[in-house]
Write an enzyme that holds these catalytic residues in place. Structure first.
Site, PDB file in Angstrom:
ATOM      1  N   GLU A 172       0.837  -1.201   0.000  1.00 57.21           N
ATOM      2  CA  GLU A 172       0.000   0.000   0.000  1.00 57.21           C
ATOM      3  C   GLU A 172       0.870   1.247   0.000  1.00 57.21           C
ATOM      4  O   GLU A 172       1.613   1.502   0.952  1.00 57.21           O
ATOM      5  CB  GLU A 172      -0.924   0.023   1.221  1.00 57.21           C
ATOM      6  CG  GLU A 172      -1.801   1.270   1.253  1.00 57.21           C
ATOM      7  CD  GLU A 172      -2.691   1.343   2.478  1.00 57.21           C
ATOM      8  OE1 GLU A 172      -3.286   2.409   2.719  1.00 57.21           O
ATOM      9  OE2 GLU A 172      -2.773   0.334   3.207  1.00 57.21           O
ATOM     10  N   LYS A 195      -7.935 -15.284  16.424  1.00 58.86           N
ATOM     11  CA  LYS A 195      -8.130 -14.907  15.021  1.00 58.86           C
ATOM     12  C   LYS A 195      -9.582 -14.570  14.680  1.00 58.86           C
ATOM     13  O   LYS A 195     -10.035 -14.810  13.566  1.00 58.86           O
ATOM     14  CB  LYS A 195      -7.608 -16.013  14.090  1.00 58.86           C
ATOM     15  CG  LYS A 195      -6.134 -16.312  14.301  1.00 58.86           C
ATOM     16  CD  LYS A 195      -5.662 -17.508  13.513  1.00 58.86           C
ATOM     17  CE  LYS A 195      -4.198 -17.805  13.829  1.00 58.86           C
ATOM     18  NZ  LYS A 195      -3.707 -19.019  13.187  1.00 58.86           N
ATOM     19  N   ASP A 217       2.106 -14.196  12.846  1.00 57.05           N
ATOM     20  CA  ASP A 217       0.956 -14.797  12.169  1.00 57.05           C
ATOM     21  C   ASP A 217       0.049 -13.677  11.673  1.00 57.05           C
ATOM     22  O   ASP A 217      -0.577 -12.989  12.484  1.00 57.05           O
ATOM     23  CB  ASP A 217       0.199 -15.704  13.140  1.00 57.05           C
ATOM     24  CG  ASP A 217      -0.888 -16.528  12.445  1.00 57.05           C
ATOM     25  OD1 ASP A 217      -1.290 -16.150  11.334  1.00 57.05           O
ATOM     26  OD2 ASP A 217      -1.318 -17.547  13.021  1.00 57.05           O
ATOM     27  N   HIS A 271      -2.343  10.681  -1.579  1.00 57.61           N
ATOM     28  CA  HIS A 271      -2.470   9.374  -2.233  1.00 57.61           C
ATOM     29  C   HIS A 271      -2.341   9.505  -3.742  1.00 57.61           C
ATOM     30  O   HIS A 271      -1.765   8.633  -4.398  1.00 57.61           O
ATOM     31  CB  HIS A 271      -3.802   8.714  -1.851  1.00 57.61           C
ATOM     32  CG  HIS A 271      -3.724   7.888  -0.610  1.00 57.61           C
ATOM     33  ND1 HIS A 271      -3.457   6.541  -0.633  1.00 57.61           N
ATOM     34  CD2 HIS A 271      -3.850   8.218   0.688  1.00 57.61           C
ATOM     35  CE1 HIS A 271      -3.443   6.071   0.607  1.00 57.61           C
ATOM     36  NE2 HIS A 271      -3.673   7.068   1.437  1.00 57.61           N
TER      37      HIS A 271
END
Length: 583
Positions: A262, A394, A470, A568
């Site tokens: 990104e 998670k 993770d 951006h």
């Protein structure tokens, strides 16, 4: 041999042989059969004339001609596109062409016509060969009618499969494609992880009919992931890593690695680090450190489930349960047990310290030890699952937001008015108001769970991937509430982030891979701490929180000043022709 196609030479034409036999039989005496047979055998061994090919008409070798026209086509196309783009920018009519542009157009058309014809050469040659074989078959059948012994039909040979693999590897690939050899067993069968990945990759391309060109295979240590990080590998994904910093945190400076695709993310976090550094740094406090696992067990009645709940939560029994739990590891230390009942089902949430490891496997082994121990006194207990989602791993869960999981950290900093104006290009009142309406009120309206922030998940994910954590645990690790308040008479800004469940480790899993290990080494937290077990993982958690603080500060400033979209468009867009660069 035809070098362009890599095929073996054509066998001798049967037409020439049969026609020679007919001529010989008309000119010799019928009584002299032996000499006729000798002439026929001699004719059978004469070298045949080669078949005509469409490519024979080219003045240069085919591969050289193809290279010239391919190069001409793409160069001219690029030139014309570049010229037309300049004309559009300068408002010049496209139909006004120069001599060079006219020559380029003619060259483009000529090369296109050639390339169009080139792709038909194989078809033309196959058509010629097919017609020739048909003629041979017709002549052969006619000759059979006039001779007592039919001649055998000669077939074109099947072209071999062109491959760069050895014959042994080729045989293994065919076995994997056919299903006779399981793909997952290649490492154990071959004893070579790199070779297994290459064979698996080739078999996958053949089975799916899709190319994996662009997915790299070389340059990776496949032995390092065997039995640890990834099964059945076929390559690896390239991901850029940027650096934000220095982040001045608790008096120490850290260069924070961030793996992301990104645009603006690293640059924005870096600006936040600059503002924190210029204001004297940030302070982090570790509130809690404990990984959780919550199995679910079932009894015949709710009363029996409640009986076990009272037993587990009784402080008298905690020491005994701790001894049973802790024997699974020299780092695992049971901290607490909390239970919740749903009918006759009991959910038991164990919390323990895990040293420098993230600790999921460690706590699971300890839980299994306790469950085995409990079944001695509670034989009617039915263990439904080692994880009953009361952990909760998670998944966004209120229990993690309230009770915490992993490392619970709060990070704060006071940003001076001068830095807010010069570095962040905004004002303190503007930031405070935006934070209240966006991160607090807006998130509440959305019914957010632990999402009272601008983009904590962006920074957490980038640091997690770079350091071998993770990535799926980004869900609960990104739980964060960002607070902003005007201090020192309203001139300066106090900003803080509170993150109750950062799940990180510096040993085990992906942290042992070369790239991720290098990023941990950059932060000074590689591996396990020998002096103070668990300190490296705790420092890493504080770095994550400090990086989130920097990211929150910069993004909120960009939104407050109205610069988000503009930045951006400037830094997250590219006018470069990446296809041309790659070629």
């Amino acid at each position: 041999m035809d070098l362009r196609r890599g095929l073996p030479p054509k066998p001798p034409s049967t037409t020439a042989i049969i026609r020679h036999r007919k001529t010989t039989s008309n000119n010799i005496n019928n009584t002299d059969r032996s000499s006729s047979s000798t002439d026929t055998v001699a004719a059978d061994h004469r070298p045949p004339s080669p078949l005509p090919k469409a490519s024979d008409a080219l003045p240069l070798p085919l591969y050289l001609t193809n290279g010239i026209f391919f190069t001409l086509f793409f160069c001219v196309a690029y030139f014309l596109l570049h010229r037309w783009r300049d004309k559009i920018r300068s408002s010049t009519p496209l139909h006004v062409v120069t001599v060079s542009e006219l020559a380029a157009i003619v060259s483009l058309i000529a090369s296109f016509i050639y390339l169009l014809g080139f792709f038909g050469i194989d078809f033309v040659q196959s058509f010629i060969a097919t017609s020739r074989v048909d003629d041979d078959n017709f002549t052969l059948e006619d000759d059979v009618e006039h001779n007592s012994k039919p001649k055998p039909r000669i077939m074109d040979p099947i072209p071999p499969v062109v491959t760069l693999m050895s014959e042994k590897d080729e045989e293994i690939v065919r076995s994997v494609v056919s299903g006779s050899l399981p793909s997952y067993s290649l490492e154990s069968k071959l004893g070579d992880c790199r070779r297994a990945a290459s064979i698996r990759r080739e078999a996958l391309e053949r089975k799916t009919g899709r190319s994996l060109l662009g997915l790299p295979l070389e340059g990776f240590d496949y032995d390092s992931i065997l039995g640890q990080c990834c099964e059945m590998p076929i390559g690896y994904v390239q991901l850029p890593i940027g650096i934000a910093g220095p982040l001045l945190l608790n008096g120490g400076e850290y260069m924070v690695p961030m793996a992301t695709t990104e645009g603006c993310l690293v640059a924005s976090t870096n600006r936040g680090c600059k503002a924190i550094f210029a204001s004297g740094g940030a302070t982090t406090i570790l509130l809690k450190d404990g990984m959780t696992r919550a199995p679910v067990v079932r009894f015949g009645t709710a009363a029996r489930a409640a009986h076990l709940k009272f037993f587990l939560e009784d402080p008298i029994n905690f020491d005994t349960l701790s001894i049973v739990f802790n024997k699974s590891s020299r780092f695992a230390r049971l901290q607490s047990i909390r239970c919740s009942i749903a009918g006759k089902n009991l959910y038991i949430r164990f919390t323990c310290s895990t040293g420098d490891a993230m600790g999921m496997n460690m706590v699971s082994k300890g839980v299994q030890n306790v469950l085995d121990f409990l079944q001695i006194d509670f034989p009617d207990m039915d263990v439904i699952g080692i994880s009953g989602n009361f952990c909760s791993d998670k998944k966004p869960a209120a229990v993690n937001w309230i009770e915490g999981r992993g490392k619970s950290v709060v990070c704060e900093s006071v940003i001076t008015e001068e830095v807010v104006k010069k570095v962040l290009k905004t004002t303190v009142p503007g930031l405070v108001e935006l934070n209240m309406l966006k991160n607090l009120t807006g998130s509440a309206i959305a019914g957010s769970l632990g999402g009272f922030n601008a983009h904590a998940a962006n920074i957490v994910s980038a640091v997690f991937i770079a350091t071998g954590q993770d990535p799926a645990q980004n869900i609960e690790s990104s739980h964060c509430i960002t607070m902003m308040e005007a201090v020192n008479g309203g001139k300066d800004l106090h900003i803080s982030v509170t993150m109750p469940s950062i799940e990180v480790g510096t040993v085990g899993g992906g942290t042992q891979l070369a790239s991720q290990s290098a990023c941990l080494n950059l932060l000074g937290v590689k591996g396990a701490s020998k002096e103070s077990p668990g300190s490296n993982a705790r420092v890493l958690a504080t770095i994550v929180a400090g990086s989130v603080l920097a990211g929150e500060l910069s993004l909120m400033s960009a939104i407050s000043s109205g610069q988000l979209v503009k930045s951006h468009m400037k830094y997250n867009r590219s006018n470069r022709d990446m296809t041309a660069i790659a070629s």
